[in-house]
Design a protein around this motif. Structure first.
Motif, short mmCIF file in Angstrom:
data_model
loop_
_atom_site.label_atom_id
_atom_site.label_comp_id
_atom_site.label_asym_id
_atom_site.label_seq_id
_atom_site.Cartn_x
_atom_site.Cartn_y
_atom_site.Cartn_z
N HIS A 47 0.84 -1.20 0.00
CA HIS A 47 0.00 0.00 0.00
C HIS A 47 0.88 1.25 0.00
O HIS A 47 1.87 1.32 0.73
N PRO A 61 -8.02 0.35 -1.32
CA PRO A 61 -6.90 -0.58 -1.59
C PRO A 61 -7.14 -1.44 -2.83
O PRO A 61 -6.21 -2.07 -3.33
N ASN A 67 -1.39 1.14 -4.69
CA ASN A 67 -0.32 0.19 -4.34
C ASN A 67 0.90 0.40 -5.24
O ASN A 67 0.77 0.79 -6.39
#
Lengths: 312, 312
Positions: A47, A61, A67
């Protein structure tokens, strides 16, 4: 994709939606393969933002932009080449980024996460790719039990949160199913649709890209009521093998099968106590026969990929 | 080592003992080369342990085992190949490890730290290697001023701490001097041995491994009292050029020289305001002519290495 020249570690992918059981499967595999020979990497560690930063930016996410996908690719190939990495870390409890962690290469690299098959370069790195697809209501029960923050939501907020998650999944997670060599689907038995533990059944969708495994002996041993193989069509109509393992499998049958599968693993004389173990929301350990047998079968697929020969 | 094919960024090493002025030189170079074209990496970021952990283990940052040297090597080569890295971070204020930081490759990679030339693989990565070697008493004054924790030590503790540091340096830092292409030595003038600022002189020890730079025009311009070149023997008796720049250089002389050197840098019409700037313990900025001219000369060496041609 499989039966590559074994001049590098076996790289194993475990992808599936939130609360699909990725960590449970990955942890079990690491135990069976040997903790000293395997390393588990959770893609959440890549992340870019803390939970607070994500809320501020308005990103989830599930979004690849949330990411470090390029660094994840780089790290997988470094490990595959036998190099160490300095892996970032993400702390789920506080939702914060931590200092990185030194990871040595091992024989088995297990990568688990929402976006494990999101880029072509990443997909090319795996030796065997799994996708976890529990029945949707079951997964939701698992998720609500695990992610305790939902407890403080009112009905309206919960509905909105789940709709957002569903949208994210459909956009970024579910499209990765098609890249898997094997899809693992846990589902409740017909007579108990609310079941979410040891009596769940499991189906393995086995694609022809899997390493060859002769299932005859397993099928014979579990034939009368526990295990069944059928030729089937996948959701995209492509032909596949579907192996069904039922939660109603009797203890002695399950044990016999497990012992048999263990006996085929070199240097592993007794079944590993961690096999088939999952934890409920109170962190109490339970055992599931279908989970144990799934882990064992998957282990054989992995050893086959590693050895380039038939383990059964 | 130099005049490599320019298919990768220029990698610049700045090594020297604690408080030798590495960060000041690196920051100045990044300003002159262009912040958008350069990236500074401090090797301290590769510490394995926080300050508290080091105290517990009984290890100092001078010890290669205290640092992820293999990851540092890996990262330098990745940047050199035009790949991004996720660099660890170390916070000097708290002495703690932080979350890593995404670093994109740039045209100039400036690596500064105690152990920059500690391994053969690392040494091979550089295009130009500098070593900072201020006169020892001067460096100590800089160090005691910067590292404020010494203020709370009694005479006994201070002596012990400095002896430990000296031992560490002799073991791990000073032996790296021999790998440098250029050694930069600031020292006080004879008539003021306590000077530690703008009136310091500087000598550049220029080894034959440096990219070629025709110093004639510089020497002519600074001839009457400011700049001098002599053939000399290094401390290991090897022949070198020694370029001396004196702090007594007059403002107008220094300005003329700086303007001349700037005029040779493509697309840089006016001298950069950051040139020659250093900060005292109260964070007040001062300007040093020898520092400014050192930075400019070094810049020309770097541009020469980058272009594979004579900048002057």
């Amino acid at each position: 994709m499989i039966m590559k020249n074994r001049d590098h570690p076996v790289v194993i992918g475990i992808v599936g939606d939130s609360a699909a059981g990725k960590t449970t499967l990955a942890a079990g595999l690491a135990q069976v393969l040997g903790p000293e020979r395997s390393v588990n990497i959770c893609i959440d560690d890549y992340h870019k933002y803390s939970r607070a930063q994500r809320a501020e930016i308005g990103i989830t996410p599930h979004d690849p932009d949330c990411n470090y996908m390029d660094i994840l690719e780089q790290h997988v190939y470094l490990l595959r080449d036998g190099q160490p990495i300095l892996k970032p870390t993400y702390n789920h409890d506080g939702g914060i980024l931590g200092p990185p962690e030194y990871i040595e290469p091992r024989d088995f690299i297990i990568l688990e996460g929402l976006l494990g098959y999101a880029t072509p370069k990443l997909r090319d790195a795996y030796d065997v790719k799994f996708y976890l697809e529990p029945e949707d209501d079951l997964r939701l029960r698992w998720k609500l039990r695990r992610d305790t923050q939902f407890g403080s939501y009112d009905a309206e907020q919960l509905k909105a949160a789940l709709e957002q998650l569903k949208k994210d999944s459909e956009e970024s997670v579910i499209p990765q199913r098609k890249y898997a060599d094997m899809v693992v689907c846990f589902y409740p038995p017909d007579d108990d649709p609310g079941e979410s533990g040891g009596r769940l059944n499991v189906s393995h969708i086995l694609r022809p890209t899997l390493p060859h495994l002769d299932l005859e002996p397993v099928l014979e041993a579990g034939a009368d009521r526990g295990i069944m193989l059928e030729l089937a069509r996948d959701i995209d109509a492509r032909p596949v093998d579907a192996l069904h393992i039922f939660g109603s499998l009797l203890d002695n049958q399950a044990e016999e099968l497990a012992n048999y599968l263990w006996s085929l693993i070199p240097n592993e004389p007794t079944p590993h106590p961690a096999l088939g173990i999952y934890r409920d929301s109170d962190n109490v350990a339970h055992r599931s026969h279908p989970l144990a047998l799934s882990q064992l079968l998957i282990t054989h697929y992995l050893l086959n990929a590693a050895l380039g020969q038939h383990a059964i």
